[in-house]
Design a protein around this motif. Structure first.
Motif, PDB file in Angstrom:
ATOM      1  N   GLY A 102       0.698  -1.217   0.175  1.00 48.99           N
ATOM      2  CA  GLY A 102       0.012   0.465   0.173  1.00 48.99           C
ATOM      3  C   GLY A 102       0.534   1.003  -0.147  1.00 48.99           C
ATOM      4  O   GLY A 102       0.548   1.927   0.610  1.00 48.99           O
ATOM      5  N   LYS A 103       1.907   1.527  -0.849  1.00 50.27           N
ATOM      6  CA  LYS A 103       2.751   2.350  -1.031  1.00 50.27           C
ATOM      7  C   LYS A 103       1.958   3.327  -1.341  1.00 50.27           C
ATOM      8  O   LYS A 103       2.065   4.730  -0.985  1.00 50.27           O
ATOM      9  N   THR A 104       1.296   3.315  -2.029  1.00 52.65           N
ATOM     10  CA  THR A 104       0.092   3.571  -3.473  1.00 52.65           C
ATOM     11  C   THR A 104      -0.368   4.968  -2.407  1.00 52.65           C
ATOM     12  O   THR A 104      -0.562   6.080  -2.660  1.00 52.65           O
ATOM     13  N   GLU A 105      -0.680   4.324  -1.682  1.00 50.02           N
ATOM     14  CA  GLU A 105      -1.905   4.735  -0.619  1.00 50.02           C
ATOM     15  C   GLU A 105      -1.104   5.629  -0.015  1.00 50.02           C
ATOM     16  O   GLU A 105      -1.780   6.986   0.340  1.00 50.02           O
ATOM     17  N   VAL A 106       0.039   5.724   0.505  1.00 47.95           N
ATOM     18  CA  VAL A 106       0.473   6.715   1.278  1.00 47.95           C
ATOM     19  C   VAL A 106       1.117   7.902   0.800  1.00 47.95           C
ATOM     20  O   VAL A 106       0.450   9.070   0.688  1.00 47.95           O
ATOM     21  N   TYR A 107       1.318   7.481  -1.059  1.00 44.59           N
ATOM     22  CA  TYR A 107       1.337   8.848  -1.557  1.00 44.59           C
ATOM     23  C   TYR A 107      -0.044   9.272  -2.028  1.00 44.59           C
ATOM     24  O   TYR A 107       0.151  10.429  -1.667  1.00 44.59           O
ATOM     25  N   ILE A 108      -0.582   8.693  -1.831  1.00 46.36           N
ATOM     26  CA  ILE A 108      -2.165   9.573  -2.497  1.00 46.36           C
ATOM     27  C   ILE A 108      -2.585  10.868  -1.097  1.00 46.36           C
ATOM     28  O   ILE A 108      -2.826  11.726  -1.040  1.00 46.36           O
ATOM     29  N   ARG A 109      -2.244   9.657  -0.168  1.00 44.09           N
ATOM     30  CA  ARG A 109      -1.766  11.104   1.086  1.00 44.09           C
ATOM     31  C   ARG A 109      -1.855  12.323   1.486  1.00 44.09           C
ATOM     32  O   ARG A 109      -2.112  13.108   1.345  1.00 44.09           O
ATOM     33  N   ALA A 110      -0.264  11.923   0.989  1.00 46.62           N
ATOM     34  CA  ALA A 110       0.568  12.905   0.566  1.00 46.62           C
ATOM     35  C   ALA A 110       0.518  13.656   0.265  1.00 46.62           C
ATOM     36  O   ALA A 110       0.012  15.438   0.303  1.00 46.62           O
ATOM     37  N   ILE A 111       0.055  13.887  -1.820  1.00 47.49           N
ATOM     38  CA  ILE A 111      -0.397  14.317  -2.259  1.00 47.49           C
ATOM     39  C   ILE A 111      -1.462  15.672  -2.324  1.00 47.49           C
ATOM     40  O   ILE A 111      -2.125  16.220  -2.068  1.00 47.49           O
ATOM     41  N   GLU A 112      -3.047  14.576  -1.742  1.00 46.45           N
ATOM     42  CA  GLU A 112      -3.925  15.273  -0.859  1.00 46.45           C
ATOM     43  C   GLU A 112      -3.420  16.336   0.198  1.00 46.45           C
ATOM     44  O   GLU A 112      -4.592  17.297   0.173  1.00 46.45           O
ATOM     45  N   GLU A 113      -2.369  16.516   1.248  1.00 42.87           N
ATOM     46  CA  GLU A 113      -1.983  16.981   1.811  1.00 42.87           C
ATOM     47  C   GLU A 113      -1.446  18.298   1.040  1.00 42.87           C
ATOM     48  O   GLU A 113      -1.546  19.410   1.552  1.00 42.87           O
ATOM     49  N   CYS A 114      -0.398  17.756   0.081  1.00 40.12           N
ATOM     50  CA  CYS A 114      -0.554  18.958  -0.214  1.00 40.12           C
ATOM     51  C   CYS A 114      -0.905  20.345  -1.420  1.00 40.12           C
ATOM     52  O   CYS A 114      -1.095  20.979  -0.729  1.00 40.12           O
ATOM     53  N   VAL A 115      -1.968  19.432  -2.057  1.00 40.17           N
ATOM     54  CA  VAL A 115      -2.740  19.848  -2.491  1.00 40.17           C
ATOM     55  C   VAL A 115      -3.643  20.608  -1.335  1.00 40.17           C
ATOM     56  O   VAL A 115      -3.907  22.419  -1.977  1.00 40.17           O
ATOM     57  N   ARG A 116      -4.202  20.010  -0.786  1.00 38.23           N
ATOM     58  CA  ARG A 116      -4.856  20.739   0.180  1.00 38.23           C
ATOM     59  C   ARG A 116      -4.146  22.142   1.084  1.00 38.23           C
ATOM     60  O   ARG A 116      -5.039  23.573   0.507  1.00 38.23           O
ATOM     61  N   ARG A 117      -3.028  22.208   1.150  1.00 39.33           N
ATOM     62  CA  ARG A 117      -1.820  23.298   1.353  1.00 39.33           C
ATOM     63  C   ARG A 117      -1.953  24.318  -0.391  1.00 39.33           C
ATOM     64  O   ARG A 117      -1.083  25.440  -0.603  1.00 39.33           O
ATOM     65  N   GLY A 118      -2.397  23.748  -1.360  1.00 47.75           N
ATOM     66  CA  GLY A 118      -2.348  24.559  -2.083  1.00 47.75           C
ATOM     67  C   GLY A 118      -1.098  24.777  -2.685  1.00 47.75           C
ATOM     68  O   GLY A 118      -0.749  25.623  -3.746  1.00 47.75           O
ATOM     69  N   LYS A 119      -0.752  23.871  -2.359  1.00 47.54           N
ATOM     70  CA  LYS A 119       1.169  23.314  -3.345  1.00 47.54           C
ATOM     71  C   LYS A 119       0.700  22.468  -4.388  1.00 47.54           C
ATOM     72  O   LYS A 119      -0.276  21.318  -3.828  1.00 47.54           O
ATOM     73  N   ARG A 120       1.474  22.198  -5.296  1.00 45.39           N
ATOM     74  CA  ARG A 120       1.872  20.843  -6.088  1.00 45.39           C
ATOM     75  C   ARG A 120       2.582  20.065  -6.241  1.00 45.39           C
ATOM     76  O   ARG A 120       3.118  20.306  -5.736  1.00 45.39           O
ATOM     77  N   ALA A 121       2.086  18.967  -7.276  1.00 46.62           N
ATOM     78  CA  ALA A 121       2.528  17.442  -6.774  1.00 46.62           C
ATOM     79  C   ALA A 121       3.215  16.576  -7.915  1.00 46.62           C
ATOM     80  O   ALA A 121       2.436  16.917  -8.936  1.00 46.62           O
ATOM     81  N   ILE A 122       4.572  16.393  -7.999  1.00 44.41           N
ATOM     82  CA  ILE A 122       4.926  15.571  -9.421  1.00 44.41           C
ATOM     83  C   ILE A 122       4.650  14.321  -8.568  1.00 44.41           C
ATOM     84  O   ILE A 122       5.246  13.863  -7.619  1.00 44.41           O
ATOM     85  N   LEU A 123       4.110  13.668  -9.754  1.00 41.88           N
ATOM     86  CA  LEU A 123       4.221  11.880  -8.715  1.00 41.88           C
ATOM     87  C   LEU A 123       5.348  10.423 -10.175  1.00 41.88           C
ATOM     88  O   LEU A 123       4.587  11.330 -10.802  1.00 41.88           O
ATOM     89  N   LEU A 124       6.744  10.251  -9.904  1.00 40.63           N
ATOM     90  CA  LEU A 124       6.945   9.723 -10.978  1.00 40.63           C
ATOM     91  C   LEU A 124       6.933   8.779 -11.003  1.00 40.63           C
ATOM     92  O   LEU A 124       7.080   7.744  -9.725  1.00 40.63           O
ATOM     93  N   VAL A 125       6.405   7.847 -11.592  1.00 45.87           N
ATOM     94  CA  VAL A 125       6.257   6.383 -11.694  1.00 45.87           C
ATOM     95  C   VAL A 125       6.942   5.825 -13.100  1.00 45.87           C
ATOM     96  O   VAL A 125       7.843   6.429 -14.634  1.00 45.87           O
ATOM     97  N   PRO A 126       7.836   4.805 -13.433  1.00 47.44           N
ATOM     98  CA  PRO A 126       8.669   4.205 -13.969  1.00 47.44           C
ATOM     99  C   PRO A 126       9.162   4.089 -15.341  1.00 47.44           C
ATOM    100  O   PRO A 126       8.918   4.033 -16.624  1.00 47.44           O
ATOM    101  N   GLU A 127       7.386   3.266 -15.241  1.00 47.77           N
ATOM    102  CA  GLU A 127       6.817   3.127 -16.949  1.00 47.77           C
ATOM    103  C   GLU A 127       5.449   3.197 -17.267  1.00 47.77           C
ATOM    104  O   GLU A 127       4.674   3.797 -17.017  1.00 47.77           O
TER     105      GLU A 127
END
Ligand code: ADP
Ligand code: ZN
Ligand code: ZN
Length: 785
Positions: A254-279
């Motif tokens: 459930g790593k993706t779940e961790v990313y999603i929650r962190a992104i959610e909070e980042c966006v809530r604070r009015g900032k933007r997020a980059i998520l890199l995936v390999p393929e």
């Protein structure tokens, strides 16, 4: 840009000066050349792409404004001799300041001229304005022309009616749209009203930007586990400042779940997020998951599977600040996020070799991500079940990043049962006289899984039909090699149409010919042997009536998946269940999340072990653990069967038991002893030349020149270094000739990144490293070139 809008125009005799980095493979030290801005372009900001006259011939050359020289600063050049910039680039592209700064670091660290680096950051689709539309917007003229004035055009009733209608419409309105609303069959009558002064028009060019991120529907948020919560709480607590995090979570934890929650909070604070995936092909899957959860966030995507117009759209959307999150492959680290708004950078499957770019600038997406986060003062999160030893060392011994462990699979998911089978023993069981690539254990596993309605993933890291073509007489040692490369040819079977035709291909220069029938030395028949995905495919169709090529069974390798769309389509068919077995190269080992995969088979775990690379064990461990991790992601348990001739190899044994930490500790002990990365930094320089002796001479000379620049081993500080830099002697590359050009390499190993950078910078400033056909420089090389 508003930044310069309030500045007064400088006096005509002192036009503003700028430093321009031209898009050329040569370094113009330190950053670029000085040019003057003509009055019409006086406000051009840093990050704008321009055209400049270059050299005596004044060749029109594209370049980038990397710095505006303040009026108070001595430009260090004769103002009278400074040439003017010719024009702003037609695309009008301007990179945000943070991206220009980031490009400077990429350029310096990866030893690639800044102009070339900037050129590679701007997608070609944006540069060429692909998908840009021109629109003419119209409005009523204020005031309307005086009908009594001399020469004024008199309006006919139809025109009066049209103007009256326009007064009621939302304005400005697109010309053609209005013509249609007014009942005109062409835009000409509207143009006439513009000409007569009743309407005003202005042209607007725009990239029609919309979101192409699709969600598979709104997904409910699962209750996070304590481990997940600890990880995202720690990341969220660091939002707003630079920090590094390693999420070390087993596959399915459930790593993706961790990313999603962190992104959610980042966006809530009015900032933007980059998520890199390999393929690339995984991007739609990840995007769907993210978009399904972050329903209020605007998600953009950037990867090579987009059409050119889509890429331009998504880029423009980001540049205009229209997206909260960008999900993409490696190059999405160059997303044009507006300055001071990047709040979080995440690199999923950070260990993936696919993050390394294989043309200049040869950056590593993960390391670049760390740097970008540092420039933006925000956290960077790396995630993996099998972290790279670089990241592991940083998180453990060096304590540069915080380690978050997710040791258990997500609730409801079971760890797959992994069996290692000794292929030498398995083979003795066959009595049919054939050379079989699937042993009895794996065969039985496939049969039971298919019978029970499950799906199968089968990995073999080698394309083609067979990888050795030689003489059938054991006393003759002839094998078929490529005439242009020092490499064997690979046999392929072309099954298009009715006739199966065997041909051979060189995987380095892609030369092809028909499979010869007889030995070139003794004339006896030719035989093919060895492994290949096509051969496994043939064996599967022969063994299982339920598996039909192209229907219930798909082969996924770079031969069949020529575009990302092909791969995406294959994954979609597998996801729907119509494809029962997916077999292929490492393309299928990464990140796939299909709940009905109940068996993963590895046809040969030995292919990666045999690589001529000190990372061979690490790669084998990663490949085996990752592919096993694709099993058992649903309610039904999963299993994995690994065939190998080396059942005792630690990389395979520890991967099967899922013991990353023991593996990492062992491997790091070896690396430390041999002073290899991650304990030292490695740069590999490859020289290519059609002449063998010339190639060797150039490589040897360059190695000598570099050694002369390296610090004194006894007193490195005297030269401004802080440690030892070892320049190894030039040697032929693992594949010593490709497409008729010889290849020699030089390895440079330094105790620190700073020392390696310094040596390469010194070499660049002396003109020793001119990138191109004849020289490639790979800083932090992760594989043989
Ligand atoms: P990883 O990226 O670590 O391989 P994923 O994030 O893909 O793992 O999660 C694996 C599966 O477990 C997904 O289907 C996900 O929805 C589910 N999952 C994740 N976290 C939880 C949780 N806390 N409770 C229940 N299911 C979860
Ligand atoms: Zn070749
Ligand atoms: Zn022979």
């Amino acid at each position: 840009m508003s930044l310069f809008a309030s500045e007064p125009f400088p006096a005509a005799d002192a036009p503003p000066l700028v430093v321009v980095a031209v898009e050329r493979a040569v370094d113009r030290s330190p950053d670029g050349l000085t040019y003057a801005l003509p009055p019409a372009l006086a406000a051009l900001p840093e990050g704008a792409r321009v055209e400049v006259p270059l050299g005596r011939g004044e060749t029109k050359t594209p370049g980038w404004i990397v710095r505006r020289i303040p009026e108070t600063e001595d430009p260090g050049v004769d103002r009278a001799k400074v040439k003017y910039i010719l024009a702003q680039d037609e695309s009008g592209a301007v990179l945000p300041g943070e991206l220009v700064q980031f490009a400077r670091w990429i350029s310096a660290y990866y030893a690639c001229p800044i102009g070339m680096t900037l050129a590679s950051i701007l997608p070609a689709a944006v540069r060429k304005s692909i998908g840009r539309v021109e629109r003419t917007l119209i409005d009523l003229a204020e005031p309307q022309p005086d009908p009594s004035a001399t020469g004024a055009k008199k309006l006919n009733p139809r025109q009066k009616q049209a103007l009256a209608l326009l007064a009621t419409l939302p304005r400005p309105i697109e010309l053609t749209e209005f013509a249609h609303a007014a009942g005109y069959s062409s835009p000409a009558p509207v143009r006439a009203l513009i000409a007569s002064g009743h309407l005003v028009a202005h042209r607007k060019t725009a990239v029609e930007a919309g979101f192409i991120a699709r969600s598979g529907g709104v997904a409910p948020a699962p209750e996070p586990t304590a481990d997940q919560r600890a990880a995202f709480d720690a990341i969220c607590a660091d939002l707003g400042r630079f920090s590094q995090h390693l999420v070390f979570g087993v596959t399915g934890s459930g790593k993706t779940e961790v990313y999603i929650r962190a992104i959610e909070e980042c966006v809530r604070r009015g900032k933007r997020a980059i998520l890199l995936v390999p393929e690339i092909a995984l991007t739609p899957q990840t995007v769907g998951r993210i978009a399904g959860r972050l329903v209020h966030a605007k998600v953009a995507v950037l990867h090579s599977g987009l059409t050119a117009a889509q890429r331009n759209q998504q880029w423009t959307l980001l540049a205009e600040g229209g997206a909260d999150v960008v999900v993409g492959a490696r190059s999405a680290i160059f997303a044009p996020i507006p300055d001071r708004s990047l709040g979080l950078v995440i690199v999923d499957e950070e260990h993936e070799p696919g993050y390394k770019q294989d043309s200049a600038p040869r950056y590593h997406g993960r390391d670049a991500a760390i740097r970008r986060a540092q420039l933006a003062s925000c956290p960077v999160v790396l995630g993996s079940a099998t972290p790279s030893l670089e990241s592991w060392l940083n998180a453990t011994e060096r304590r540069l990043s915080r380690l978050h462990r997710l040791p258990k699979r997500a609730p409801g998911l079971q760890v797959p049962k992994v069996s290692i089978v000794d292929f030498a023993a398995e083979r003795r069981g066959f009595r049919d006289g054939r050379v079989n690539l699937l042993g009895p254990t794996l065969r039985e596993g496939i049969a039971t899984t298919l019978d029970a309605g499950g799906q199968v993933l089968l990995l073999l890291n080698r394309r083609g039909y067979a990888n050795y073509i030689g003489c059938s007489d054991p006393r003759c040692d002839w094998t078929l090699t490529c005439t242009e490369c020092d490499a064997g040819m690979i046999c392929h079977v072309d099954a298009r149409g009715q006739i199966r035709r065997s041909f051979v291909r060189c995987h380095h220069c892609l030369a092809e010919q028909l499979l010869p029938k007889t030995c070139a030395d003794c004339g006896k028949p030719v035989t093919v042997f060895g492994l290949g995905t096509q051969r496994v495919e043939e064996e599967l169709s022969r063994t299982y009536p339920a598996l039909v090529e192209g229907q219930t069974m798909l082969r996924v390798d770079s031969d069949t998946m020529q575009t990302a769309a092909h791969f995406h389509d294959a994954l979609e068919r597998f996801g729907k269940g119509e494809v029962r077995l997916l077999m292929g190269t490492q393309m299928i080992a990464k990140g796939l999340d299909f709940p009905n995969v109940r068996l993963v088979g590895v046809v040969s775990a030995d292919t990666a072990l045999a690589l001529p690379d000190f990372r061979a064990s690490e790669r084998t461990f990663q490949l085996v653990s990752q592919v096993c991790g694709r099993a058992g992601r649903g309610e039904k348990p999963g299993r994995a069967i690994i065939q190998t001739f080396e059942p005792d190899a630690p990389a395979i044994r520890l991967a099967a038991t899922g013991d990353f930490e023991t593996f990492a500790t062992r491997e790091l002990t070896d690396r430390k002893e041999y002073r290899l990365p991650p304990y030292r930094r490695l740069a590999r320089l490859v020289l290519r030349h059609p002449g063998e002796t010339e190639c060797e001479k150039r490589a040897t000379d360059l190695a000598d020149a570099l050694r002369a620049l390296a610090p004194e081993p006894t007193n490195p500080r005297a030269g401004g270094f802080s440690g030892v830099v070892e320049v190894r002697s030039a040697t032929p590359c693992a594949v010593a000739r490709i497409a008729g050009r010889y290849r020699w390499q030089i390895e440079v190993l330094a105790d620190s990144a700073a020392d390696l950078s310094k040596l390469l910078a010194d070499a660049r400033s002396r003109g020793l490293l001119r990138l191109g056909e004849e020289l490639a420089v790979d800083v932090d090389a992760i594989a043989a070139m």
